[in-house]
Design a protein around this motif. Structure first.
Motif, PDB file in Angstrom:
ATOM      1  N   PHE A   1       0.833  -1.202   0.000  1.00 53.87           N
ATOM      2  CA  PHE A   1       0.000   0.000   0.000  1.00 53.87           C
ATOM      3  C   PHE A   1       0.872   1.257   0.000  1.00 53.87           C
ATOM      4  CE2 PHE A   1      -2.399   3.309   2.292  1.00 53.87           C
ATOM      5  CZ  PHE A   1      -3.471   3.439   1.421  1.00 53.87           C
ATOM      6  N   ARG A   2       1.892   1.283   0.879  1.00 58.33           N
ATOM      7  CA  ARG A   2       2.782   2.448   0.953  1.00 58.33           C
ATOM      8  C   ARG A   2       3.515   2.651  -0.378  1.00 58.33           C
ATOM      9  NH1 ARG A   2       4.587   3.984   6.691  1.00 58.33           N
ATOM     10  NH2 ARG A   2       5.920   5.330   5.458  1.00 58.33           N
ATOM     11  N   ASN A   3       3.979   1.585  -0.970  1.00 59.26           N
ATOM     12  CA  ASN A   3       4.680   1.696  -2.259  1.00 59.26           C
ATOM     13  C   ASN A   3       3.751   2.229  -3.352  1.00 59.26           C
ATOM     14  OD1 ASN A   3       6.992   0.773  -1.053  1.00 59.26           O
ATOM     15  ND2 ASN A   3       6.865  -1.287  -1.927  1.00 59.26           N
ATOM     16  N   ALA A   4       2.516   1.752  -3.367  1.00 59.12           N
ATOM     17  CA  ALA A   4       1.556   2.242  -4.366  1.00 59.12           C
ATOM     18  C   ALA A   4       1.282   3.724  -4.157  1.00 59.12           C
ATOM     19  CB  ALA A   4       0.263   1.432  -4.297  1.00 59.12           C
ATOM     20  N   MET A   5       1.071   4.147  -2.896  1.00 60.43           N
ATOM     21  CA  MET A   5       0.805   5.561  -2.617  1.00 60.43           C
ATOM     22  C   MET A   5       2.036   6.405  -2.920  1.00 60.43           C
ATOM     23  SD  MET A   5      -2.343   5.609  -1.841  1.00 60.43           S
ATOM     24  CE  MET A   5      -2.531   4.216  -2.951  1.00 60.43           C
ATOM     25  N   GLY A   6       3.222   5.854  -2.692  1.00 59.31           N
ATOM     26  CA  GLY A   6       4.457   6.571  -2.960  1.00 59.31           C
ATOM     27  C   GLY A   6       4.753   6.747  -4.438  1.00 59.31           C
ATOM     28  N   SER A   7       4.082   5.987  -5.288  1.00 62.09           N
ATOM     29  CA  SER A   7       4.295   6.131  -6.729  1.00 62.09           C
ATOM     30  C   SER A   7       3.515   7.317  -7.301  1.00 62.09           C
ATOM     31  CB  SER A   7       3.914   4.839  -7.457  1.00 62.09           C
ATOM     32  OG  SER A   7       2.521   4.631  -7.389  1.00 62.09           O
ATOM     33  N   PHE A   8       2.685   7.938  -6.454  1.00 59.13           N
ATOM     34  CA  PHE A   8       1.951   9.131  -6.883  1.00 59.13           C
ATOM     35  C   PHE A   8       2.858  10.339  -6.659  1.00 59.13           C
ATOM     36  CE2 PHE A   8      -1.235  12.552  -6.086  1.00 59.13           C
ATOM     37  CZ  PHE A   8      -1.824  12.544  -7.339  1.00 59.13           C
ATOM     38  N   ALA A   9       3.336  10.957  -7.725  1.00 60.95           N
ATOM     39  CA  ALA A   9       4.249  12.099  -7.611  1.00 60.95           C
ATOM     40  C   ALA A   9       3.523  13.298  -7.017  1.00 60.95           C
ATOM     41  CB  ALA A   9       4.804  12.449  -8.985  1.00 60.95           C
ATOM     42  N   THR A  10       4.170  13.938  -6.044  1.00 62.66           N
ATOM     43  CA  THR A  10       3.576  15.107  -5.394  1.00 62.66           C
ATOM     44  C   THR A  10       4.613  16.212  -5.268  1.00 62.66           C
ATOM     45  OG1 THR A  10       4.222  14.482  -3.146  1.00 62.66           O
ATOM     46  CG2 THR A  10       2.115  13.617  -3.967  1.00 62.66           C
ATOM     47  N   GLY A  11       4.131  17.384  -4.940  1.00 64.93           N
ATOM     48  CA  GLY A  11       5.004  18.439  -4.495  1.00 64.93           C
ATOM     49  C   GLY A  11       5.355  18.180  -3.040  1.00 64.93           C
ATOM     50  N   VAL A  12       6.197  19.017  -2.479  1.00 63.42           N
ATOM     51  CA  VAL A  12       6.616  18.869  -1.086  1.00 63.42           C
ATOM     52  C   VAL A  12       6.290  20.165  -0.351  1.00 63.42           C
ATOM     53  CG1 VAL A  12       8.544  18.392   0.471  1.00 63.42           C
ATOM     54  CG2 VAL A  12       8.488  17.340  -1.801  1.00 63.42           C
ATOM     55  N   THR A  13       5.694  20.028   0.834  1.00 62.77           N
ATOM     56  CA  THR A  13       5.378  21.205   1.644  1.00 62.77           C
ATOM     57  C   THR A  13       5.986  21.057   3.031  1.00 62.77           C
ATOM     58  OG1 THR A  13       3.336  20.404   2.687  1.00 62.77           O
ATOM     59  CG2 THR A  13       3.122  21.368   0.491  1.00 62.77           C
ATOM     60  N   VAL A  14       6.142  22.184   3.691  1.00 61.81           N
ATOM     61  CA  VAL A  14       6.426  22.191   5.128  1.00 61.81           C
ATOM     62  C   VAL A  14       5.282  22.975   5.770  1.00 61.81           C
ATOM     63  CG1 VAL A  14       7.937  23.043   6.958  1.00 61.81           C
ATOM     64  CG2 VAL A  14       8.925  21.961   4.931  1.00 61.81           C
TER      65      VAL A  14
END
Length: 163
Positions: free
Chosen positions: A13-26
């Motif tokens: 599940f984590r690997n599948a969700m991690g394959s979704f490219a996102t921006g990064v925020t703080v």
């Protein structure tokens, strides 16, 4: 609440969700003159009228309670040259140098962010082991920079495709 158990491996599940490219925020906030921040990529726009955005914070994260206490937060969308800023707020990089914050709409924000969105807490929803915090937007700043991206556990840069 109806709860159905499916046998899906946590790592899969984590690997599948991690394959979704996102921006990064703080995400930043301040309580009693102390600034708190954490790296997050679970951020999305919700509504234009009223202007609402959402962030998702795990129930065990310190920032979870900080947002509840402060009732406001800032989303700093990182630029491509802020990889170390992301690592620092995610606990991957320990540097003794102090981070300097600017102030915008009464909230601490990061210098050199690609964009900043400040919010008052509008509502919150506990969903599983996370809380989705909905923020009513109080201010927006944007600079012309390239975004920092994250996919498959690695930082990336945005590349324009030839069309």
């Amino acid at each position: 609440m109806l709860q159905v158990e499916y046998e899906i491996d946590d790592r899969l599940f984590r690997n599948a969700m991690g394959s979704f490219a996102t921006g990064v925020t703080v995400i930043t906030t301040e309580i009693e003159e102390e600034v708190h921040g954490m790296t997050a990529n679970a951020f999305m726009s919700i509504s234009l009228n009223p202007k609402l955005v959402a962030i998702s914070i795990g129930e065990n994260a310190k920032m979870h309670q900080h947002i509840k206490n402060a009732n406001q937060f800032a989303i700093n969308i990182l630029s491509s040259d802020q990889q170390n800023v992301s690592k620092r707020f995610s606990g991957q990089l320990n540097i003794d140098s102090e981070i300097t914050f600017d102030s915008y709409k009464g909230l601490p924000i990061l210098e050199d962010a690609l964009a900043v969105v400040t919010c008052e807490l509008y509502s919150e929803y506990v969903v599983g082991d996370h809380t989705i915090f909905i923020g009513h937007v109080t201010g927006v700043k944007i600079e012309e920079k390239e975004p920092l991206m994250f996919c498959n556990g690695k930082y990336r840069e945005l590349k324009e495709l030839e069309g």
